[in-house]
Design an enzyme around this catalytic site. Structure first.
Site, PDB file in Angstrom:
ATOM      1  N   CYS A 382       0.853  -1.066  -0.051  1.00 17.50           N
ATOM      2  CA  CYS A 382      -0.120   0.037   0.098  1.00 17.50           C
ATOM      3  C   CYS A 382       0.636   1.302   0.062  1.00 17.50           C
ATOM      4  O   CYS A 382       1.514   1.654  -0.923  1.00 17.50           O
ATOM      5  CB  CYS A 382      -0.947  -0.013   1.076  1.00 17.50           C
ATOM      6  SG  CYS A 382      -2.482   0.868   0.960  1.00 17.50           S
ATOM      7  N   HIS A 516      -3.598  -5.088   0.294  1.00 15.44           N
ATOM      8  CA  HIS A 516      -3.106  -5.685   1.751  1.00 15.44           C
ATOM      9  C   HIS A 516      -3.060  -7.182   1.592  1.00 15.44           C
ATOM     10  O   HIS A 516      -4.048  -7.783   2.264  1.00 15.44           O
ATOM     11  CB  HIS A 516      -3.948  -5.131   2.821  1.00 15.44           C
ATOM     12  CG  HIS A 516      -3.456  -3.833   3.003  1.00 15.44           C
ATOM     13  ND1 HIS A 516      -2.674  -3.120   3.978  1.00 15.44           N
ATOM     14  CD2 HIS A 516      -4.151  -2.688   2.795  1.00 15.44           C
ATOM     15  CE1 HIS A 516      -2.313  -2.007   3.995  1.00 15.44           C
ATOM     16  NE2 HIS A 516      -3.619  -1.561   3.179  1.00 15.44           N
ATOM     17  N   GLU A 518      -1.616  -9.074   3.219  1.00 15.65           N
ATOM     18  CA  GLU A 518      -1.320  -9.955   4.738  1.00 15.65           C
ATOM     19  C   GLU A 518      -2.881 -10.278   5.338  1.00 15.65           C
ATOM     20  O   GLU A 518      -2.962 -11.211   6.034  1.00 15.65           O
ATOM     21  CB  GLU A 518      -0.918  -8.783   5.780  1.00 15.65           C
ATOM     22  CG  GLU A 518      -1.669  -7.544   5.897  1.00 15.65           C
ATOM     23  CD  GLU A 518      -1.145  -6.487   5.100  1.00 15.65           C
ATOM     24  OE1 GLU A 518      -1.109  -6.694   3.925  1.00 15.65           O
ATOM     25  OE2 GLU A 518      -1.395  -5.226   5.728  1.00 15.65           O
TER      26      GLU A 518
HETATM   27  N1  GLN Z   1      -2.131   6.569   3.005  1.00 18.49           N
HETATM   28  C1  GLN Z   1      -1.976   5.858   1.641  1.00 18.49           C
HETATM   29  C2  GLN Z   1      -3.368   5.824   1.184  1.00 18.49           C
HETATM   30  O1  GLN Z   1      -4.345   6.427   1.634  1.00 18.49           O
HETATM   31  C3  GLN Z   1      -1.853   4.515   2.017  1.00 18.49           C
HETATM   32  C4  GLN Z   1      -2.538   3.635   2.740  1.00 18.49           C
HETATM   33  C5  GLN Z   1      -2.301   2.341   3.555  1.00 18.49           C
HETATM   34  O2  GLN Z   1      -1.046   2.028   3.257  1.00 18.49           O
HETATM   35  N2  GLN Z   1      -3.137   1.553   3.772  1.00 18.49           N
HETATM   36  O3  GLN Z   1      -3.346   5.838  -0.100  1.00 18.49           O
END
Ligand code: GLN
Length: 544
Positions: A382, A516, A518
């Site tokens: 992310c 994600h 994970e």
């Molecule tokens: N802050 C980033 C976004 O909102 C990444 C979010 C995250 O890593 N879950 O896109």
């Protein structure tokens, strides 16, 4: 018939109630029963989505896009049953639903009260959206005696009455502290906490007592006597060396037998081979890899709970013990390469996890640069993908201004606020004024992988579905600029608009994903990205 097991906690918080619930779910599953786990959280936030990870731990996201408590991660990892939005509720959600109904006039002039309106809403939640589960395990967050959990306790007390003993069971998790000077385990806090529960009309059927020491039989009998529970229903939960041993340990102590006895169910022998295999792999590693995690919330490891578990699963898949080194990214905010090397040179692989905000981002970019230049396996998740993209743009494509609009207003940012995307046939729209709660791109979305890419090789398939939680997105318009800098987009949303995966073909293992992974890894089904990543770390550890 669906039976309900209510799990409360007493004496202190952090007793591992969530893990205990998950392990009990796994044990019932091992007896062939269909289970679902749920959690009632007493805090006033509508969901944990806006809470700081260093206070509340990770936010676990479901396929259907709910931001939930991290215990739901344990539930999925232990049972493999996908959680849904309807499996986690907070006081805040209950009240906002009740108040919305009141404003609509649905209560036809009634005075709205905690009992029955709030308690009815809680009871409706516990029983809503079920299939034909044999067991619903419902964990009540917080500790008995807290003011805010009272409506939940009242609701489950009523449910216990309505369902009858044949369809409901109360499990209370407590602590038996060890007093060194006396050389004894103390039962008094447990007695008091059960009294507290009895004072709201709940008699526990089973006590699950966390201890660090063995408990003599007569003490067990004493707890039973004072707490009005049969001696055999006082189950000892000794500390174990890894969390996947918990189902085996609880079975040994008779937890599932006791639950089945309560419901008058035949005492079958559960099939625990899955848990035995996992423990065998964990206890007999062939080697060790060292993985550095460079993040901002490293002061509380619960903020990356699913991540550390997924890495452990990658270890199980590769017969490796995975040692994690947690590094505060701000430590890496220096131009001095020797400082960076001091922190990172012992790592067999580097991971930059999800994150929010500009603080600490420069250190993450430094870590990514180190991984790229020294051919250390890299997995970005992310924010870790967004920073990998900025790293290539700044350090290779020669655009030091390359930025994310998360860091402040920018013209044509490389990483920009998502203002529009599709959910099925519906278009979601956002702008910079939108609420922060529940408005990210959340939950499962499809992604198409480029044939022959590392991602494709690792997954072994071209179409995948992964869970998301982000507000910003790499601008696909920069595809060619990134490719020239050696960073290829190899995963895209099916409409081609949203980059989901980037990788470096000139590197042994450099991959970063917008989702994600994970959240979907299980000990008995390690996620391919984590198996691949730990395998790359293993290869690297053999090289150096
Ligand atoms: N802050 C980033 C976004 O909102 C990444 C979010 C995250 O890593 N879950 O896109």
């Amino acid at each position: 018939m669906t039976r309900f097991i209510f799990i409360t906690g007493g004496v202190v918080s952090s007793l591992g109630k969530g893990l205990g619930s998950a392990a009990l779910g796994a044990l019932l599953q091992a007896r062939g029963y269909k289970v679902r786990l749920r959690k009632l959280d007493p805090y006033l936030n509508v969901d944990p989505g806006t809470m700081s990870p260093t206070q509340h731990g990770e936010v676990f996201v479901t396929d259907d896009g709910a931001e939930t408590d991290l215990d739901l991660g344990h539930y999925e990892r232990f049972t493999g049953v996908g959680n849904r939005r309807t499996d986690n509720v907070t006081t805040g959600r209950i009240y906002s639903d009740v108040l919305a109904k009141e404003r609509r006039g649905d209560y036809l002039g009634a005075t709205i009260q905690v009992i029955p309106h709030v308690t009815d809403a809680i009871k409706a939640f516990v029983k809503a959206n079920l299939d034909d589960e044999d067991f619903v395990l419902c964990e009540i967050g917080g500790t008995v005696g807290d003011i805010e959990s009272l409506p939940f306790l009242e609701a489950i007390r009523q449910l216990g009455n309505e369902l009858g003993r044949e369809a409901s069971c109360f499990v209370h998790v407590t602590l038996l502290p060890y007093i060194k000077a006396a050389g004894e385990l103390k039962t008094k806090p447990t007695q008091h906490s059960v009294k507290e529960l009895q004072s709201v009309g709940i008699q526990p059927d089973v006590l699950l007592c966390r201890t660090e020491h063995e408990l003599p039989d007569e003490q067990r009998g004493k707890i039973g006597l004072f707490c009005n529970v049969r001696g055999e229903a006082v189950i000892l939960a000794n500390d174990v060396s890894n969390i996947y041993e918990v189902p085996l340990a609880y079975h040994e102590q008779g937890l599932d037998t006791e639950i089945c006895r309560h419901f008058g169910l035949e005492d079958k022998t559960p099939d625990l081979s899955r848990w035995q295999d996992i423990n065998h792999a964990i206890n007999n590693p062939e080697g060790e890899v060292n993985i550095a995690i460079v993040g901002k919330y490293v002061s509380l490891q619960d903020s990356y709970k699913s991540l550390s578990e997924a890495l452990a699963h990658g270890g199980i898949a590769n017969h490796q013990r995975v040692k994690l080194t947690w590094l505060d990214s701000e430590l890496l905010e220096t131009d001095d390469d020797t400082v960076i090397a001091e922190h990172l040179s012992s790592a067999d692989a580097i991971l930059v996890p999800g994150g929010f905000g500009e603080r600490g981002s420069a250190g993450k970019i430094r870590a990514i640069q180190f991984a790229r230049e020294h051919k250390v396996p890299y997995l970005g998740i992310c924010f870790g993908m967004q920073m990998a993209v900025l790293e290539s743009a700044r350090n290779i494509a020669g655009d030091p201004q390359a930025t994310s609009s998360e860091f402040g207003p920018a013209d044509n940012p490389l990483v920009g606020l998502m203002t529009e995307w599709n959910v099925g046939n519906e278009v979601q729209t956002r702008n910079s004024e939108s609420d922060l709660g529940g408005t990210m791109r959340l939950g499962a979305y499809q992604c198409v992988l480029e044939e022959g890419s590392l991602a494709h090789r690792v997954y072994g398939t071209q179409n995948i579905s992964e869970r998301h939680r982000h507000r910003y997105e790499v601008n696909v318009g920069y595809k060619d600029m990134l490719a020239e800098a050696g960073l290829q987009i190899t995963g895209l949303s099916p409409d081609g608009g949203l980059p989901e995966i980037v990788e470096r073909p000139d590197h042994p293992f450099f991959i970063a994903v917008q989702f994600h992974p994970e959240l979907k890894s299980r000990p008995f089904e390690p996620h391919p990205l984590f198996s691949g990543f730990v395998n790359a770390a293993k290869e690297r550890s053999r090289l150096v």
